[in-house]
Design a protein around this motif. Structure first.
Motif, PDB file in Angstrom:
ATOM      1  N   GLY A  15      -6.027  14.388  -3.393  1.00 49.62           N
ATOM      2  CA  GLY A  15      -6.365  15.793  -3.577  1.00 49.62           C
ATOM      3  C   GLY A  15      -5.154  16.604  -4.000  1.00 49.62           C
ATOM      4  O   GLY A  15      -5.241  17.457  -4.904  1.00 49.62           O
ATOM      5  N   LEU A  16      -4.017  16.332  -3.368  1.00 52.26           N
ATOM      6  CA  LEU A  16      -2.783  17.030  -3.729  1.00 52.26           C
ATOM      7  C   LEU A  16      -2.366  16.706  -5.157  1.00 52.26           C
ATOM      8  O   LEU A  16      -1.941  17.591  -5.913  1.00 52.26           O
ATOM      9  CB  LEU A  16      -1.672  16.629  -2.756  1.00 52.26           C
ATOM     10  CG  LEU A  16      -0.330  17.372  -2.874  1.00 52.26           C
ATOM     11  CD1 LEU A  16      -0.524  18.854  -2.584  1.00 52.26           C
ATOM     12  CD2 LEU A  16       0.686  16.788  -1.909  1.00 52.26           C
TER      13      LEU A  16
ATOM     14  N   LEU B 176      -7.868   8.972   5.327  1.00 48.76           N
ATOM     15  CA  LEU B 176      -7.626  10.413   5.351  1.00 48.76           C
ATOM     16  C   LEU B 176      -6.353  10.754   4.581  1.00 48.76           C
ATOM     17  O   LEU B 176      -6.329  11.697   3.774  1.00 48.76           O
ATOM     18  CB  LEU B 176      -7.512  10.910   6.795  1.00 48.76           C
ATOM     19  CG  LEU B 176      -7.095  12.376   6.981  1.00 48.76           C
ATOM     20  CD1 LEU B 176      -8.122  13.312   6.330  1.00 48.76           C
ATOM     21  CD2 LEU B 176      -6.914  12.701   8.459  1.00 48.76           C
ATOM     22  N   ILE B 177      -5.290   9.970   4.809  1.00 50.31           N
ATOM     23  CA  ILE B 177      -4.029  10.204   4.101  1.00 50.31           C
ATOM     24  C   ILE B 177      -4.229  10.001   2.601  1.00 50.31           C
ATOM     25  O   ILE B 177      -3.728  10.789   1.781  1.00 50.31           O
ATOM     26  CB  ILE B 177      -2.935   9.247   4.625  1.00 50.31           C
ATOM     27  CG1 ILE B 177      -2.657   9.514   6.106  1.00 50.31           C
ATOM     28  CG2 ILE B 177      -1.649   9.388   3.819  1.00 50.31           C
ATOM     29  CD1 ILE B 177      -1.755   8.483   6.753  1.00 50.31           C
TER      30      ILE B 177
ATOM     31  N   ALA C 142      -7.000  10.394   0.869  1.00 43.56           N
ATOM     32  CA  ALA C 142      -7.761  11.526   0.337  1.00 43.56           C
ATOM     33  C   ALA C 142      -6.877  12.762   0.177  1.00 43.56           C
ATOM     34  O   ALA C 142      -6.963  13.478  -0.831  1.00 43.56           O
ATOM     35  CB  ALA C 142      -8.938  11.835   1.256  1.00 43.56           C
ATOM     36  N   LEU C 143      -6.019  13.010   1.158  1.00 41.35           N
ATOM     37  CA  LEU C 143      -5.129  14.171   1.092  1.00 41.35           C
ATOM     38  C   LEU C 143      -4.144  14.047  -0.074  1.00 41.35           C
ATOM     39  O   LEU C 143      -3.906  15.012  -0.808  1.00 41.35           O
ATOM     40  CB  LEU C 143      -4.365  14.323   2.409  1.00 41.35           C
ATOM     41  CG  LEU C 143      -5.190  14.755   3.631  1.00 41.35           C
ATOM     42  CD1 LEU C 143      -4.337  14.709   4.891  1.00 41.35           C
ATOM     43  CD2 LEU C 143      -5.761  16.161   3.427  1.00 41.35           C
ATOM     44  N   LEU C 144      -3.574  12.855  -0.241  1.00 41.23           N
ATOM     45  CA  LEU C 144      -2.605  12.654  -1.314  1.00 41.23           C
ATOM     46  C   LEU C 144      -3.256  12.745  -2.692  1.00 41.23           C
ATOM     47  O   LEU C 144      -2.697  13.339  -3.613  1.00 41.23           O
ATOM     48  CB  LEU C 144      -1.923  11.294  -1.148  1.00 41.23           C
ATOM     49  CG  LEU C 144      -0.936  11.180   0.016  1.00 41.23           C
ATOM     50  CD1 LEU C 144      -0.438   9.748   0.150  1.00 41.23           C
ATOM     51  CD2 LEU C 144       0.237  12.123  -0.180  1.00 41.23           C
TER      52      LEU C 144
ATOM     53  N   ASP D 219      -5.872   6.060  10.100  1.00 38.24           N
ATOM     54  CA  ASP D 219      -5.996   7.305   9.333  1.00 38.24           C
ATOM     55  C   ASP D 219      -5.671   7.119   7.856  1.00 38.24           C
ATOM     56  O   ASP D 219      -5.506   8.095   7.129  1.00 38.24           O
ATOM     57  CB  ASP D 219      -5.048   8.373   9.908  1.00 38.24           C
ATOM     58  CG  ASP D 219      -5.348   8.688  11.366  1.00 38.24           C
ATOM     59  OD1 ASP D 219      -6.541   8.695  11.718  1.00 38.24           O
ATOM     60  OD2 ASP D 219      -4.395   8.911  12.134  1.00 38.24           O
TER      61      ASP D 219
END
Length: 304
Positions: free
Chosen positions: A278-279, A271-272, A274-276, A268
């Motif tokens: 984005g944040l 995904l992690i 991309a999330l970080l 993952d």
């Protein structure tokens, strides 16, 4: 997260601090979106590893890797300035070509350095465990490079380079040779990224043709996180915010992967990431909106 995992994450975070500095140079200083770093990171690792395996001194090999990365940056600048190819497209062309070049340099997709001497070899007999020695060595290198880069950007040449990024027309009107500064900036940026690749290959014991994928995302995330946490106009603080941002970014990924209650696996990672990222992109905007709202509330209170 265990102590061993933490020290390994710290080591990688420090190495990618060099990538963040390189990305800061192109995206913030020169205003030149450069995707070459995905290829120059691997190029630095590939050239260094290939030379070390051939029996060349590790320090000379690392220097050669840095020059190879700098040459890649010059090619991107040349495509953009000489043929007016859009900077993003020019960097993508160089990055794509570097994938094949890296395979040619190594002769195969993966090159191991487990039994070969590296820049760390002279320090292995000091009695310090590798899990502490590697982050310490990398940390000294990164901090030294950060100080030198901050001092460089405060020189007359560095200020001229910053002026080019701020306003090319104004810089040219003041006698600054814009093309020269772009060539120098991209060479320096990709040289730093190649140095990161060279150190990564030697601390981890291998160079791989796919190791540079996503490097630009990590570098951008580190720059944005650092700017959000350490907002300043002092160049030394700005440069070190890149290092801090890189370390925090890697620690966040490490904790996410090791936090059982989140349910993330090693697969993952994208995904992690991309999330970080984005944040990291959203937080500065939310912070700006919150400040504007607070200012409006004070203004209305004053009028009342």
């Amino acid at each position: 997260m265990s102590l061993f995992s933490f020290m390994g994450t710290l080591e990688i975070g420090l190495i990618f601090g060099l990538v963040a500095m390189g990305v800061y140079l192109t995206f913030r200083v020169l205003d030149f979106p450069d995707l070459t770093v995905d290829g120059s990171f691997t190029l630095g690792a590939a050239v260094t590893a290939a030379l070390i395996v051939s029996g060349i001194n590790p320090y000379l090999s690392t220097l050669a890797g840095c020059f190879a990365g700098a040459a890649a940056g010059v090619v991107t600048a040349w495509l953009n300035l000489r043929f007016n190819i859009l900077h993003l497209l020019a960097s993508i062309l160089t990055m794509t070509a570097l994938y094949t070049i890296n395979l040619r340099v190594m002769g195969k997709p993966n090159l191991a350095l487990i039994t070969d001497p590296t820049v760390l070899t002279p320090f292995e007999g000091l009695g310090l465990a590798n899990m502490y020695m590697k982050p310490l060595f990398v940390g000294v290198c990164v901090i030294t490079v950060g100080i030198l880069l901050a001092l460089f950007l405060k020189t007359q040449y560095g200020l001229a380079m910053r002026a080019v990024g701020a306003n090319k027309r104004m810089a040219q009107a003041n006698g600054i040779v814009v093309k020269e500064k772009v060539y120098a900036g991209l060479a320096l940026s990709n040289g730093l990224v190649a140095l990161a690749g060279a150190l990564f290959a030697q601390t981890n014991g291998f160079a791989d043709s796919t190791m540079g994928i996503g490097t630009i995302v990590v570098g951008l995330a580190a720059v944005i996180v650092g700017e959000t946490l350490l907002s300043s106009r002092k160049m030394l603080i700005i440069i070190f915010s890149c290092i801090v941002g890189s370390i925090l970014y890697r620690l966040a990924i490490g904790f996410a992967l090791n936090a059982d209650f989140l349910g993330f696996n090693a697969s993952d990672l994208n995904l992690i990431t991309a999330l970080l990222v984005g944040l990291a992109l959203v937080l500065p905007q939310l912070r700006k909106e919150w400040k504007a709202k607070q200012a409006a509330i004070k203004a209305n209170g004053g009028d009342a």
